[in-house]
Design an enzyme around this catalytic site. Structure first.
Site, PDB file in Angstrom:
ATOM      1  CB  SER A  64      -0.979   0.004   1.174  1.00 54.82           C
ATOM      2  OG  SER A  64      -0.313   0.128   2.414  1.00 54.82           O
ATOM      3  CG  ASN A  78      12.126   1.609   7.588  1.00 55.17           C
ATOM      4  OD1 ASN A  78      11.446   0.963   6.803  1.00 55.17           O
ATOM      5  ND2 ASN A  78      12.056   1.425   8.891  1.00 55.17           N
ATOM      6  CG  HIS A 117       8.954   2.067  13.151  1.00 55.59           C
ATOM      7  ND1 HIS A 117       9.214   0.718  13.034  1.00 55.59           N
ATOM      8  CD2 HIS A 117       8.486   2.265  14.411  1.00 55.59           C
ATOM      9  CE1 HIS A 117       8.932   0.125  14.191  1.00 55.59           C
ATOM     10  NE2 HIS A 117       8.482   1.046  15.029  1.00 55.59           N
TER      11      HIS A 117
END
Length: 195
Positions: free
Chosen positions: A20, A108, A110
């Site tokens: 997604s 990244n 999180h």
């Protein structure tokens, strides 16, 4: 008046699941033309992100533990000359040699406000369950650079949302996904514009 073509940035997305966030990033940059996803790296043959890669005609690379640690893998990444490598729900820790070859070019996302609720094994619903069990009043997302330690790199952006009294894992996850899909593409764009 001379015409100066702007270089379109290349992105590589690493993902392990439905994709997604990958979809949000692909759609965002298809609309504004500043970047394109040139490769999707995945470690799960049946992952939904591979369906997205096929639909969008984006090359993908399936990796296993052996190929993931090989020099050939790094060469394959370098061939795409990525402006950024974007981890979007990728569940393996990157090998140190990949991090060293692409310093300050790997980010990244999180699903919590780091440094809380980070580290090995803390991803997806595991994070949401821990936050609900601790009766936290807020959660959020953290976008950060990747270094050699899980969820440890320099933070680029955090966005917060409330944890409602009646929340369960699904309702909290939905709120977090909205933050991810809104902020991740825009943060990538900011980093491309301000290298």
């Amino acid at each position: 008046m001379p015409y100066f073509a702007l270089r379109m940035h290349s992105l590589i997305i690493f993902a392990s699941g439905k994709g997604s966030n990958a979809r949000a990033i692909i759609d965002y940059f298809k609309a504004n033309g500043k970047a394109s996803v040139s490769l999707i790296v995945c470690n799960k043959p049946g992952a939904g992100v591979l369906d997205i890669a096929r639909e969008e005609n984006i090359p993908f690379l399936l990796v296993d533990k052996n190929s993931f640690n090989s020099d050939a893998f790094i060469t394959q990444l370098q061939d795409h000359n990525p402006s950024l490598i974007v981890l979007a729900g990728f569940l393996w820790k990157l090998p140190d040699n990949v991090i060293h070859v692409f310093p300050d070019r790997i980010i990244n996302i999180h699903p919590a406000l780091l440094p809380s609720y980070g580290g090995k094994g803390m991803y997806g619903d595991h994070v949401h369950r821990a936050i609900l069990a601790a009766k936290e009043r807020e959660s959020g997302i953290t976008i950060h650079y990747v270094d050699e330690v899980y969820d440890n790199g320099r933070i680029v952006l955090q966005a917060r949302c409330p944890v409602a009294a009646g929340d369960d894992v699904d309702t909290l996850a939905a709120r977090i996904h909205w933050l991810e899909h809104f902020f991740y593409p825009r943060t990538i764009e900011f980093l491309l514009d301000h290298p």
